[in-house]
Design a protein around this motif. Sequence first.
Motif, PDB file in Angstrom:
ATOM      1  N   ARG A  14       0.978  -1.195   0.046  1.00  0.00           N
ATOM      2  CA  ARG A  14      -0.030   0.124   0.004  1.00  0.00           C
ATOM      3  C   ARG A  14       0.932   1.172   0.079  1.00  0.00           C
ATOM      4  O   ARG A  14       0.560   2.136  -0.908  1.00  0.00           O
ATOM      5  CB  ARG A  14      -0.837  -0.054   1.239  1.00  0.00           C
ATOM      6  CG  ARG A  14      -2.101   0.663   0.983  1.00  0.00           C
ATOM      7  CD  ARG A  14      -3.156   0.575   2.034  1.00  0.00           C
ATOM      8  NE  ARG A  14      -3.327   1.806   3.031  1.00  0.00           N
ATOM      9  CZ  ARG A  14      -2.886   2.235   4.235  1.00  0.00           C
ATOM     10  NH1 ARG A  14      -2.433   1.101   4.904  1.00  0.00           N
ATOM     11  NH2 ARG A  14      -3.174   3.312   4.789  1.00  0.00           N
ATOM     12  N   SER A  56      -3.254   8.094   4.975  1.00  0.00           N
ATOM     13  CA  SER A  56      -4.295   7.593   5.910  1.00  0.00           C
ATOM     14  C   SER A  56      -5.590   7.154   5.422  1.00  0.00           C
ATOM     15  O   SER A  56      -6.405   6.406   5.775  1.00  0.00           O
ATOM     16  CB  SER A  56      -4.435   8.566   7.330  1.00  0.00           C
ATOM     17  OG  SER A  56      -3.152   8.935   7.815  1.00  0.00           O
ATOM     18  N   HIS A  59      -7.252   4.132   1.500  1.00  0.00           N
ATOM     19  CA  HIS A  59      -7.934   2.771   1.307  1.00  0.00           C
ATOM     20  C   HIS A  59      -9.312   3.511   0.650  1.00  0.00           C
ATOM     21  O   HIS A  59     -10.363   2.707   0.122  1.00  0.00           O
ATOM     22  CB  HIS A  59      -8.223   2.370   2.678  1.00  0.00           C
ATOM     23  CG  HIS A  59      -8.915   3.108   3.456  1.00  0.00           C
ATOM     24  ND1 HIS A  59      -7.901   3.894   4.462  1.00  0.00           N
ATOM     25  CD2 HIS A  59     -10.076   3.121   4.112  1.00  0.00           C
ATOM     26  CE1 HIS A  59      -8.773   4.384   5.278  1.00  0.00           C
ATOM     27  NE2 HIS A  59      -9.932   3.974   5.271  1.00  0.00           N
TER      28      HIS A  59
ATOM     29  N   LEU B 101      -9.039  -6.166  11.141  1.00  0.00           N
ATOM     30  CA  LEU B 101      -8.067  -5.504  10.406  1.00  0.00           C
ATOM     31  C   LEU B 101      -8.541  -4.062   9.999  1.00  0.00           C
ATOM     32  O   LEU B 101      -7.699  -3.163   9.917  1.00  0.00           O
ATOM     33  CB  LEU B 101      -7.744  -6.286   9.043  1.00  0.00           C
ATOM     34  CG  LEU B 101      -6.943  -7.578   9.310  1.00  0.00           C
ATOM     35  CD1 LEU B 101      -6.855  -8.344   8.104  1.00  0.00           C
ATOM     36  CD2 LEU B 101      -5.495  -7.334   9.915  1.00  0.00           C
ATOM     37  N   ARG B 102      -9.764  -3.995   9.726  1.00  0.00           N
ATOM     38  CA  ARG B 102     -10.119  -2.443   9.364  1.00  0.00           C
ATOM     39  C   ARG B 102      -9.814  -1.463  10.552  1.00  0.00           C
ATOM     40  O   ARG B 102      -9.410  -0.502  10.139  1.00  0.00           O
ATOM     41  CB  ARG B 102     -11.609  -2.610   8.947  1.00  0.00           C
ATOM     42  CG  ARG B 102     -12.317  -1.228   9.028  1.00  0.00           C
ATOM     43  CD  ARG B 102     -13.657  -1.364   9.106  1.00  0.00           C
ATOM     44  NE  ARG B 102     -14.133  -2.212   8.080  1.00  0.00           N
ATOM     45  CZ  ARG B 102     -14.062  -1.611   6.620  1.00  0.00           C
ATOM     46  NH1 ARG B 102     -13.754  -0.638   6.502  1.00  0.00           N
ATOM     47  NH2 ARG B 102     -14.694  -2.492   5.597  1.00  0.00           N
ATOM     48  N   ARG B 105      -6.523  -0.323  10.527  1.00  0.00           N
ATOM     49  CA  ARG B 105      -6.030   0.260   9.545  1.00  0.00           C
ATOM     50  C   ARG B 105      -6.564   1.845   9.738  1.00  0.00           C
ATOM     51  O   ARG B 105      -6.056   2.772   9.553  1.00  0.00           O
ATOM     52  CB  ARG B 105      -6.717  -0.295   8.272  1.00  0.00           C
ATOM     53  CG  ARG B 105      -5.682  -0.873   7.308  1.00  0.00           C
ATOM     54  CD  ARG B 105      -6.053  -0.810   5.713  1.00  0.00           C
ATOM     55  NE  ARG B 105      -7.373  -1.675   5.545  1.00  0.00           N
ATOM     56  CZ  ARG B 105      -7.635  -2.822   5.434  1.00  0.00           C
ATOM     57  NH1 ARG B 105      -6.491  -3.517   5.409  1.00  0.00           N
ATOM     58  NH2 ARG B 105      -8.725  -3.074   5.397  1.00  0.00           N
ATOM     59  N   ASP B 106      -7.880   1.531  10.128  1.00  0.00           N
ATOM     60  CA  ASP B 106      -8.542   2.978  10.642  1.00  0.00           C
ATOM     61  C   ASP B 106      -8.131   3.718  11.967  1.00  0.00           C
ATOM     62  O   ASP B 106      -8.418   4.915  12.013  1.00  0.00           O
ATOM     63  CB  ASP B 106      -9.948   2.755  10.428  1.00  0.00           C
ATOM     64  CG  ASP B 106     -10.642   2.663   9.173  1.00  0.00           C
ATOM     65  OD1 ASP B 106     -12.121   2.395   9.242  1.00  0.00           O
ATOM     66  OD2 ASP B 106      -9.910   2.570   8.072  1.00  0.00           O
ATOM     67  N   VAL B 108      -5.338   4.659  12.818  1.00  0.00           N
ATOM     68  CA  VAL B 108      -4.660   5.894  12.611  1.00  0.00           C
ATOM     69  C   VAL B 108      -5.345   7.082  12.340  1.00  0.00           C
ATOM     70  O   VAL B 108      -5.039   8.134  12.533  1.00  0.00           O
ATOM     71  CB  VAL B 108      -3.248   5.543  11.531  1.00  0.00           C
ATOM     72  CG1 VAL B 108      -2.394   4.733  12.107  1.00  0.00           C
ATOM     73  CG2 VAL B 108      -3.956   5.261  10.436  1.00  0.00           C
ATOM     74  N   ILE B 109      -6.338   6.843  11.716  1.00  0.00           N
ATOM     75  CA  ILE B 109      -7.542   7.987  11.116  1.00  0.00           C
ATOM     76  C   ILE B 109      -8.240   8.287  12.775  1.00  0.00           C
ATOM     77  O   ILE B 109      -8.275   9.371  12.886  1.00  0.00           O
ATOM     78  CB  ILE B 109      -8.389   7.560  10.198  1.00  0.00           C
ATOM     79  CG1 ILE B 109      -7.699   6.976   8.956  1.00  0.00           C
ATOM     80  CG2 ILE B 109      -9.286   8.906  10.036  1.00  0.00           C
ATOM     81  CD1 ILE B 109      -8.638   6.482   7.844  1.00  0.00           C
TER      82      ILE B 109
END
Lengths: 194, 285
Positions: A14, A56, A59, B101-102, B105-106, B108-109
Amino acid sequence: MLRGKDRKDSTEDRRAEFEALAQKYQRDIFNGALRMTRSRDDAEDLAQETFVKAYSSFHQFRRGTNFKAWLFRILTNTYINVYRRKRRGPEFVALDDLTADLAALNRAEEGHSPTEPEEAALARLPDEEIEKALSELPEVFRLVVILADMQQLPYRDVAEALDIPVGTVRSRLFRGRRILRRRLREYASGRGMI
Amino acid sequence: MAKTDPCPISPETLSALADGEESGDEALRAHVAACPMCRAEMDGVIAIRRLLRRSSLRVPTPEGFWPAVQSRLDARDRASRSVVRRLLAAVAAALGTRWGLRLARDAVIAGAAIAALLALLWFAPPREPAQSPAPTVLQAIALDFQENTMSVGGRRLPYTSPAEAHSAFVAAVGYPMRVVTAPTQRVSFIGGRVVSGAGVNGIELAYTLGPHRISLYQVPDAGQTRPSVPSDAGAPRRYQFDAVCGCNIVAWREDGVLYALVSDLAHPTLLQIANHVKQAPLVGA
């Protein structure tokens, strides 16, 4: 917006994909940030922040759509949310003042006919004068001019970035350009260039 | 263009025409081609555009710009592998792998927002919360977008749309709550989860609005006032929770619940959404 699409699970993939797409816009983004913040330090921060935010939300980017427009949308939103609060100078231009300015501008334009092709005169102007004219442009116009004229984004993308209708982009761009042209013409005629 | 000029074409139209954004019929183009005033105006627009474009290319990026960006991206990648995220992922893995997993990943947001809310909760004085969702029910909820199912207490419930997932989540939580309902189609529900700290449990509902993220937190009101919240800019900011907060958080308290709407949307837009949330009826009641 169900995320049923396939995604690379690997962070490395990514990251590589993002850098391959994003790196070529670093100069454009930095220049956009510079015109928005009118400060080199803030511009550097804002530009970096834009790339980090873009990574960030990477995706959420739909592959095959306009990556530059997407990046500029993030830049504009970050500017509005974070940096606009810190800026020097007046917080906003009151709508009444602005309307009065434009009425004066309209009157000043009456009876005007350029004696020399505008293009030749403008092309001789020093950069500092152009930057000064741009930085003095009220922000509602400046943002549109930065995105449409400097970054060459179509009206549709400018509208999306600023969350305004396309018709508003069109009229603000027209007015911003007119104010700039008048300002630069004044400068040029003041120095005997026209 | 002079007001006394009989030319019927507005300069704004010419401006759009020069950009290729005016669809203009044959009559318009024929006029422009023949009219010296219009041609001069178009030339002027093209000249200013060319000038601005040239001036936009002048400034190179500062020394070391891209390497600095890369270090920050490295930090992001590291953060997403940090202990806290691993813990969250491990918890979520027990409930539904892909959503875990989402979450990672999210994270950090949403990380700053989560930190903000947890900081809120840590400042809560010990008191009886007015209302707290049953932890066993909430901990068991997980949304799995790949499989389009939601598991509640071990049972898998299929859904076919985000709207259905939203309703199913609300029903599974089983107590009255506020939600962000969309006046347009651009708001999409992307997930919900438990948020806990200082002995209280609350929920987060996460949405997207175009490219933006919105999270609505609902936490039992334990009298939290003036907590210090870490901000992205580094220096902590103090928020007053009996009034509207600044900068990407709008919070209010009502009927024993503390609500916080957190987003990257500009504050005025967020206020509008908050008003909308407040006016809409409670769901799941």
